[in-house]
Design an enzyme around this catalytic site. Structure first.
Site, short mmCIF file in Angstrom:
data_model
loop_
_atom_site.label_atom_id
_atom_site.label_comp_id
_atom_site.label_asym_id
_atom_site.label_seq_id
_atom_site.Cartn_x
_atom_site.Cartn_y
_atom_site.Cartn_z
N LYS A 98 2.02 -3.27 7.19
CA LYS A 98 2.36 -3.66 5.78
C LYS A 98 3.86 -3.15 5.71
O LYS A 98 4.57 -3.77 4.92
CB LYS A 98 1.30 -2.81 5.06
CG LYS A 98 -0.12 -3.27 4.99
CD LYS A 98 -0.35 -4.68 4.36
CE LYS A 98 -0.07 -4.60 3.13
NZ LYS A 98 -0.46 -6.10 2.35
N THR A 128 0.94 -1.08 -0.10
CA THR A 128 0.21 0.03 0.16
C THR A 128 0.92 1.35 0.04
O THR A 128 1.98 1.15 0.49
CB THR A 128 -0.85 0.05 1.34
OG1 THR A 128 -1.44 1.16 1.24
CG2 THR A 128 -0.30 -0.26 2.71
N ASP A 129 0.30 2.53 -0.36
CA ASP A 129 0.89 3.42 -0.55
C ASP A 129 1.06 4.26 1.05
O ASP A 129 1.79 4.97 1.44
CB ASP A 129 0.25 4.64 -1.17
CG ASP A 129 -1.23 5.01 -0.87
OD1 ASP A 129 -1.82 4.33 -0.12
OD2 ASP A 129 -1.74 5.79 -1.65
P1 NAD Z 1 -9.52 -7.40 1.87
O1 NAD Z 1 -9.72 -7.15 3.36
O2 NAD Z 1 -10.73 -7.16 1.09
O3 NAD Z 1 -9.22 -9.07 1.75
C1 NAD Z 1 -8.27 -9.60 2.27
C2 NAD Z 1 -8.37 -11.18 2.21
O4 NAD Z 1 -7.19 -11.98 2.73
C3 NAD Z 1 -9.76 -11.82 2.71
O5 NAD Z 1 -10.33 -12.68 1.61
C4 NAD Z 1 -9.08 -12.79 3.93
O6 NAD Z 1 -10.13 -13.67 4.02
C5 NAD Z 1 -8.11 -12.96 3.47
N1 NAD Z 1 -7.08 -13.12 4.88
C6 NAD Z 1 -6.96 -12.21 5.87
N2 NAD Z 1 -6.02 -12.85 6.63
C7 NAD Z 1 -5.71 -13.98 6.25
C8 NAD Z 1 -4.84 -15.11 6.77
N3 NAD Z 1 -4.46 -14.93 7.81
N4 NAD Z 1 -4.68 -16.21 5.86
C9 NAD Z 1 -5.30 -16.45 4.74
N5 NAD Z 1 -6.14 -15.42 4.43
C10 NAD Z 1 -6.36 -14.19 4.98
O7 NAD Z 1 -8.36 -6.76 1.23
P2 NAD Z 1 -8.26 -6.01 -0.22
O8 NAD Z 1 -8.85 -4.67 0.01
O9 NAD Z 1 -8.51 -6.87 -1.20
O10 NAD Z 1 -6.60 -6.03 -0.13
C11 NAD Z 1 -5.61 -6.90 -0.68
C12 NAD Z 1 -4.30 -6.48 -0.24
O11 NAD Z 1 -4.10 -5.00 -1.14
C13 NAD Z 1 -3.71 -6.18 0.91
O12 NAD Z 1 -2.54 -6.83 1.05
C14 NAD Z 1 -4.06 -4.59 1.07
O13 NAD Z 1 -2.95 -4.40 2.11
C15 NAD Z 1 -3.46 -4.38 -0.23
N6 NAD Z 1 -3.92 -2.90 -0.66
C16 NAD Z 1 -5.07 -2.71 -0.59
C17 NAD Z 1 -5.75 -1.39 -1.01
C18 NAD Z 1 -7.33 -1.12 -1.18
O14 NAD Z 1 -7.52 0.12 -1.36
N7 NAD Z 1 -7.99 -1.86 -0.60
C19 NAD Z 1 -4.83 -0.43 -1.56
C20 NAD Z 1 -3.57 -0.64 -1.95
C21 NAD Z 1 -3.05 -2.01 -1.13
O1 DAU Z 2 -4.13 4.01 0.37
C1 DAU Z 2 -4.54 2.39 0.11
C2 DAU Z 2 -5.05 2.17 1.58
O2 DAU Z 2 -6.51 2.41 1.15
C3 DAU Z 2 -5.29 0.56 1.43
O3 DAU Z 2 -3.90 0.06 2.02
C4 DAU Z 2 -6.17 0.26 2.73
O4 DAU Z 2 -6.19 -1.34 2.67
C5 DAU Z 2 -7.59 0.79 2.46
O5 DAU Z 2 -8.54 0.21 3.33
C6 DAU Z 2 -7.43 2.07 1.93
O6 DAU Z 2 -7.35 2.84 3.46
P1 DAU Z 2 -8.08 4.18 3.59
O7 DAU Z 2 -7.98 4.42 5.13
O8 DAU Z 2 -7.53 5.31 2.80
O9 DAU Z 2 -9.74 3.77 3.30
P2 DAU Z 2 -11.13 3.96 3.84
O10 DAU Z 2 -12.13 3.65 2.77
O11 DAU Z 2 -10.99 3.32 5.24
O12 DAU Z 2 -11.05 5.56 3.94
C7 DAU Z 2 -10.84 6.50 2.98
C8 DAU Z 2 -11.21 7.78 3.53
O13 DAU Z 2 -12.33 8.16 3.83
C9 DAU Z 2 -10.17 8.15 4.75
O14 DAU Z 2 -9.74 9.56 4.74
C10 DAU Z 2 -11.11 7.99 5.84
C11 DAU Z 2 -12.46 8.42 5.34
N1 DAU Z 2 -13.65 7.79 5.75
C12 DAU Z 2 -13.85 6.27 5.69
C13 DAU Z 2 -14.83 5.75 6.25
C14 DAU Z 2 -14.92 4.35 6.39
C15 DAU Z 2 -14.78 8.69 6.44
O15 DAU Z 2 -14.80 10.05 6.29
N2 DAU Z 2 -15.80 8.00 6.63
C16 DAU Z 2 -15.93 6.78 6.64
O16 DAU Z 2 -17.17 5.98 7.10
#
Ligand code: NAD
Ligand code: DAU
Length: 366
Positions: free
Chosen positions: A176, A147-148
């Site tokens: 991370k 992640t960033d």
């Molecule tokens: P998510 O929470 O939707 O999914 C995570 C998955 O991992 C789930 O299916 C869960 O069951 C599995 N998991 C969790 N713990 C586990 C364990 N101990 N063993 C096996 N499986 C396990 O997450 P996501 O949003 O899909 O993120 C995926 C990856 O991308 C993560 O590594 C996250 O840090 C990274 N990432 C996410 C974002 C974002 O915006 N969502 C951005 C940048 C990087």
């Molecule tokens: O930047 C990458 C990351 O983006 C990933 O590594 C994480 O896994 C992913 O969850 C996401 O993190 P954020 O904390 O940025 O995402 P989130 O959707 O939780 O929140 C986005 C922004 O919105 C943050 O500034 C918090 C705000 N927020 C979030 C929620 C859930 C609100 O204002 N209200 C809310 O209810």
């Protein structure tokens, strides 16, 4: 030359992982190999997200293994059973708010789990060099999805580049960052072939509705309040999930071993501006009164340690691998809202489980 034949996707039942498996098996004809999805099915994992893949490819090119990445014996058995040559490691605890409420699971999965996978890969891929010394096969790859947030928080200007020093500030981002360091430690110390990507905020189908965009869409559809943390001026750089996954696949295919690549949308929005845009789209598609929806915006207590701004410089990825984003934010948001409107069964499945408990415990009081 990388084999890319038996690809272990960890966390494939989560948001980005399931989209990745869809892209790889349904939209990447050049890929002829097998996908092995290792997922513990935590609250964030959902087998229903892959029902179509299971019915089209199950038992031939798609295999699901329910296991925990911290379980060394289970991980080793999966490497052996499928003769894994490529790991694409998505599995993680991913929600910042949950990491503030309970950091332990983040350390366990994100740090210990990544370590377990790296060490199992090192052992399984062990080889003997031409000079008789111990080495690691060169046709294998461990790609780590990160992640960033590891870079910390930006002021009004500037961008995260691949050389920005790490400055994680939440338990999630610290876990991370630790996993990123372990990945490069295994490369430098043992010669494990690795690549790593640091991506900005994803959005799109199958997104668990604890995160900003799906939470807001579902709350709008249910007439619930729209909780904005702090002053709503925190900035995130949004990327459509399929574009994240085409970037990951490009890195896995052509990225230089031992290198990290930033992935981003080049698409910065304050949370409040994003919310107003989303209200317009949802109101139009679901035939709601936008003014009425807007009146449900509620400013709530800020997230502790809330990072102010993330913005990614992804020029290295673009220049080296020729990747680019495929949709505008307008197009991506429209696709996302359509998906939630058309997939009520998936949404209902989520709502009846842990999501309901989480929302009741953490959101209704605010
Ligand atoms: P998510 O929470 O939707 O999914 C995570 C998955 O991992 C789930 O299916 C869960 O069951 C599995 N998991 C969790 N713990 C586990 C364990 N101990 N063993 C096996 N499986 C396990 O997450 P996501 O949003 O899909 O993120 C995926 C990856 O991308 C993560 O590594 C996250 O840090 C990274 N990432 C996410 C974002 C974002 O915006 N969502 C951005 C940048 C990087
Ligand atoms: O930047 C990458 C990351 O983006 C990933 O590594 C994480 O896994 C992913 O969850 C996401 O993190 P954020 O904390 O940025 O995402 P989130 O959707 O939780 O929140 C986005 C922004 O919105 C943050 O500034 C918090 C705000 N927020 C979030 C929620 C859930 C609100 O204002 N209200 C809310 O209810």
């Amino acid at each position: 030359m990388r084999k890319l034949t038996n690809v272990l996707v960890t966390g494939g039942a989560g948001f980005i992982g399931c989209n990745f498996i869809h892209v790889l098996l349904q939209k990447t004809p050049s890929f002829k190999g097998r996908v092995i999805n290792l997922d513990a099915l935590t609250y964030a994992g959902n087998a229903a997200s892959l029902a179509d893949v299971e019915s089209d490819f199950g038992g031939s090119r798609y295999f699901f293994e329910r296991a925990d990445i911290t379980d060394r014996a289970a991980v080793e058995a999966i490497f052996k059973k499928y003769d894994i040559d490529t790991v694409i490691h998505f599995a993680a605890e991913s929600h910042v708010d949950r990491s503030i409420l309970g950091p332990e699971a983040f350390i366990k999965t994100n740090v210990m789990g990544t370590f377990t996978l790296l060490d199992a890969a090192r052992n399984f891929w062990a080889d003997t060099n031409a000079d008789g010394t111990k080495g690691i096969r060169s046709d294998v790859l461990f790609h780590h999805v990160s992640t960033d947030e590891v870079y910390g928080s930006l002021g009004d200007t500037g961008y995260f580049t691949e050389t920005t020093p790490y400055d994680p500030r939440s338990p999630y981002s610290a876990s991370k960052a630790s996993s990123d360091h372990l990945v490069f430690a295994y490369h430098h110390t043992y010669g494990l072939p690795v690549t790593l990507s640091n991506c900005s905020n994803n959005y799109g189908p199958y997104h668990f509705p604890e995160k900003l965009i799906p939470l807001m869409i579902l709350n709008m559809l249910e007439g619930k309040s729209l909780p904005v943390y702090g002053d709503g001026k925190n900035i995130r750089d949004w990327l459509f999930v399929e574009d994240h996954n085409t970037a990951v696949w490009a890195i896995v295919n052509k990225g230089r071993t031992g290198e990290k690549y930033n992935i981003g949308g080049e698409n910065e929005w304050t949370n409040i501006d994003l919310l107003h845009r989303l209200i317009d789209i949802v109101a139009e598609k679901a035939k709601l009164d936008p003014a009425k929806v807007r009146s449900t915006i509620t400013y709530v207590k800020d997230r502790p340690g809330h990072d102010r701004r993330y913005a990614i410089d992804c020029s290295k990825l673009k220049a080296e691998l020729g990747w680019k984003q495929s949709v505008t934010f307008e197009q991506g948001l429209a696709k996302t809202v359509d998906w939630y409107l058309n997939n009520e069964k998936w949404v209902e499945g989520i709502k009846s489980g842990d999501y309901k408990n989480w929302v009741e415990k953490n959101y209704t009081a605010r």
